[in-house]
Design a protein around this motif. Structure first.
Motif, PDB file in Angstrom:
ATOM      1  N   UNK A  28      14.073 -16.138   1.589  1.00 17.17           N
ATOM      2  CA  UNK A  28      13.418 -15.587   2.785  1.00 17.17           C
ATOM      3  C   UNK A  28      13.159 -14.088   2.677  1.00 17.17           C
ATOM      4  N   UNK A  29      13.130 -13.571   1.446  1.00 17.57           N
ATOM      5  CA  UNK A  29      12.986 -12.121   1.292  1.00 17.57           C
ATOM      6  C   UNK A  29      11.637 -11.624   1.804  1.00 17.57           C
ATOM      7  N   UNK A  30      10.640 -12.492   1.812  1.00 21.09           N
ATOM      8  CA  UNK A  30       9.304 -12.077   2.238  1.00 21.09           C
ATOM      9  C   UNK A  30       9.233 -11.799   3.738  1.00 21.09           C
ATOM     10  N   UNK A  31      10.206 -12.291   4.501  1.00 17.45           N
ATOM     11  CA  UNK A  31      10.158 -12.117   5.949  1.00 17.45           C
ATOM     12  C   UNK A  31      10.135 -10.635   6.335  1.00 17.45           C
ATOM     13  N   UNK A  32      10.977  -9.845   5.673  1.00 18.18           N
ATOM     14  CA  UNK A  32      10.996  -8.407   5.962  1.00 18.18           C
ATOM     15  C   UNK A  32       9.649  -7.784   5.634  1.00 18.18           C
ATOM     16  N   UNK A  33       9.066  -8.199   4.511  1.00 16.24           N
ATOM     17  CA  UNK A  33       7.752  -7.689   4.111  1.00 16.24           C
ATOM     18  C   UNK A  33       6.717  -8.004   5.187  1.00 16.24           C
ATOM     19  N   UNK A  34       6.693  -9.242   5.642  1.00 13.54           N
ATOM     20  CA  UNK A  34       5.716  -9.670   6.635  1.00 13.54           C
ATOM     21  C   UNK A  34       5.945  -9.002   7.984  1.00 13.54           C
ATOM     22  N   UNK A  35       7.170  -9.061   8.491  1.00 14.57           N
ATOM     23  CA  UNK A  35       7.445  -8.583   9.845  1.00 14.57           C
ATOM     24  C   UNK A  35       7.340  -7.068   9.954  1.00 14.57           C
ATOM     25  N   UNK A  36       7.696  -6.352   8.890  1.00 17.33           N
ATOM     26  CA  UNK A  36       7.618  -4.889   8.928  1.00 17.33           C
ATOM     27  C   UNK A  36       6.187  -4.397   8.691  1.00 17.33           C
ATOM     28  N   UNK A  37       5.519  -4.937   7.681  1.00 19.44           N
ATOM     29  CA  UNK A  37       4.166  -4.452   7.389  1.00 19.44           C
ATOM     30  C   UNK A  37       3.165  -4.862   8.462  1.00 19.44           C
ATOM     31  N   UNK A  38       3.435  -5.949   9.167  1.00 19.07           N
ATOM     32  CA  UNK A  38       2.548  -6.342  10.263  1.00 19.07           C
ATOM     33  C   UNK A  38       2.600  -5.342  11.413  1.00 19.07           C
ATOM     34  N   UNK A  39       3.637  -4.495  11.423  1.00 22.16           N
ATOM     35  CA  UNK A  39       3.722  -3.453  12.440  1.00 22.16           C
ATOM     36  C   UNK A  39       2.715  -2.323  12.199  1.00 22.16           C
ATOM     37  N   UNK A  40       2.285  -2.141  10.941  1.00 24.23           N
ATOM     38  CA  UNK A  40       1.391  -1.027  10.624  1.00 24.23           C
ATOM     39  C   UNK A  40       0.096  -1.100  11.437  1.00 24.23           C
ATOM     40  N   UNK A  41      -0.659  -2.199  11.364  1.00 28.07           N
ATOM     41  CA  UNK A  41      -1.900  -2.228  12.162  1.00 28.07           C
ATOM     42  C   UNK A  41      -1.659  -2.209  13.658  1.00 28.07           C
ATOM     43  N   UNK A  42      -0.581  -2.821  14.117  1.00 29.78           N
ATOM     44  CA  UNK A  42      -0.350  -2.884  15.561  1.00 29.78           C
ATOM     45  C   UNK A  42       0.044  -1.529  16.138  1.00 29.78           C
ATOM     46  N   UNK A  43       0.958  -0.841  15.486  1.00 35.87           N
ATOM     47  CA  UNK A  43       1.381   0.473  15.972  1.00 35.87           C
ATOM     48  C   UNK A  43       0.234   1.484  15.865  1.00 35.87           C
ATOM     49  N   UNK A  44      -0.475   1.453  14.738  1.00 42.00           N
ATOM     50  CA  UNK A  44      -1.589   2.392  14.554  1.00 42.00           C
ATOM     51  C   UNK A  44      -2.706   2.134  15.560  1.00 42.00           C
ATOM     52  N   UNK A  45      -2.958   0.859  15.841  1.00 43.03           N
ATOM     53  CA  UNK A  45      -3.996   0.532  16.813  1.00 43.03           C
ATOM     54  C   UNK A  45      -3.606   0.997  18.211  1.00 43.03           C
ATOM     55  N   UNK A  46      -2.329   0.875  18.546  1.00 41.85           N
ATOM     56  CA  UNK A  46      -1.878   1.339  19.858  1.00 41.85           C
ATOM     57  C   UNK A  46      -2.110   2.838  19.998  1.00 41.85           C
ATOM     58  N   UNK A  47      -1.738   3.579  18.974  1.00 41.91           N
ATOM     59  CA  UNK A  47      -1.930   5.035  19.006  1.00 41.91           C
ATOM     60  C   UNK A  47      -3.414   5.383  19.059  1.00 41.91           C
ATOM     61  N   UNK A  48      -4.197   4.713  18.228  1.00 37.65           N
ATOM     62  CA  UNK A  48      -5.618   5.021  18.146  1.00 37.65           C
ATOM     63  C   UNK A  48      -6.380   4.714  19.418  1.00 37.65           C
ATOM     64  N   UNK A  49      -6.034   3.609  20.085  1.00 38.21           N
ATOM     65  CA  UNK A  49      -6.783   3.217  21.286  1.00 38.21           C
ATOM     66  C   UNK A  49      -6.319   3.939  22.540  1.00 38.21           C
ATOM     67  N   UNK A  50      -5.097   4.479  22.524  1.00 37.88           N
ATOM     68  CA  UNK A  50      -4.606   5.177  23.718  1.00 37.88           C
ATOM     69  C   UNK A  50      -4.707   6.693  23.604  1.00 37.88           C
ATOM     70  N   UNK A  51      -4.677   7.234  22.390  1.00 39.61           N
ATOM     71  CA  UNK A  51      -4.709   8.685  22.208  1.00 39.61           C
ATOM     72  C   UNK A  51      -6.022   9.181  21.606  1.00 39.61           C
ATOM     73  N   UNK A  52      -6.454   8.547  20.521  1.00 37.77           N
ATOM     74  CA  UNK A  52      -7.670   9.004  19.844  1.00 37.77           C
ATOM     75  C   UNK A  52      -8.911   8.519  20.578  1.00 37.77           C
ATOM     76  N   UNK A  53      -8.962   7.213  20.838  1.00 38.83           N
ATOM     77  CA  UNK A  53     -10.129   6.628  21.476  1.00 38.83           C
ATOM     78  C   UNK A  53     -11.284   6.464  20.509  1.00 38.83           C
ATOM     79  N   UNK A  54     -12.379   5.944  21.009  1.00 39.98           N
ATOM     80  CA  UNK A  54     -13.560   5.739  20.186  1.00 39.98           C
ATOM     81  C   UNK A  54     -14.788   6.096  21.010  1.00 39.98           C
ATOM     82  N   UNK A  55     -15.876   6.278  20.322  1.00 38.52           N
ATOM     83  CA  UNK A  55     -17.093   6.737  20.989  1.00 38.52           C
ATOM     84  C   UNK A  55     -18.204   5.708  20.817  1.00 38.52           C
TER      85      UNK A  55
END
Length: 203
Positions: A28-55
């Motif tokens: 089950x070693x891949x679980x950490x890889x999946x669960x942790x790396x899946x946070x990258x797009x979600x956390x970055x998207x939260x920051x980008x859509x609430x702070x940076x925004x888009x035009x």
């Protein structure tokens, strides 16, 4: 970063051997890889859509309020994890056509590592821009395809000809799964949860 993760981008032909050995030692070693790396797009998207925004217009910046952005990011995280698991199940199901006899756990792990370029591409969520997103996602798709075709024969211990056909089958199903699950997620978020937008003068 773990050694196999680094090797996926420096020596991909050897990375799969290390990943398979890790799987045999720790199934089950891949679980950490999946669960942790899946946070990258979600956390970055939260920051980008609430702070940076888009035009969308020259003199206007659009953002999401925190509640809507959180809903989107939780949905995205669950979709990513579910998509990888579903893809692993398809890989396991298609293996019956070939000489490979992988476990479901091995197939999910393979799908998780193959999706690594998409996880890292999630960094662009910090700066939402449709043209930049298109370029980065195209590059991530190309490298994920390369990892698939290089890695599947090695990971499943298949002959080159069988591995090529197996990889092509997985690629076709993967494209269908990716498009379907993302479209369904976006439609649910937009039509059911009804996000709230904040509009500001571009500055």
């Amino acid at each position: 970063m773990s050694a196999p993760l680094v090797k996926l981008f420096t020596h991909p032909e050897f990375a799969w051997k290390d990943i398979r050995e890790q799987e045999q030692a720790h199934p089950s070693h891949y679980l950490a890889h999946l669960l942790l790396l899946a946070l990258i797009p979600t956390v970055c998207l939260f920051i980008g859509t609430t702070w940076t925004g888009w035009s969308l217009a020259e003199n206007e910046t659009v953002r999401l309020n925190s509640a809507s952005a959180l809903q989107l990011c939780v949905l995205l995280y669950l979709t990513i994890v579910a998509g990888v698991v579903l893809m692993g199940a398809f890989i396991r199901w298609m293996s019956r056509t070939f000489e490979a006899r992988p476990t479901l756990n091995q197939c999910i792990g393979f799908a998780a590592y193959t999706a690594t370029p998409y996880f890292l591409a999630g960094l662009l969520g910090l700066y939402p821009n449709r043209w930049l997103a298109a370029i980065v996602l195209l590059a991530a798709s190309a490298y994920a395809t390369f990892l698939l075709f290089v890695g599947l024969p090695k990971f499943m211990n298949l002959k080159k000809e069988q591995g090529l056909l197996y990889s092509a089958s997985v690629w076709g199903v993967g494209l269908l799964v990716l498009v379907t699950i993302l479209v369904e997620m976006i439609l649910f978020w937009f039509n059911v949860l009804q996000p709230e937008y904040l509009r500001f003068p571009a500055g």
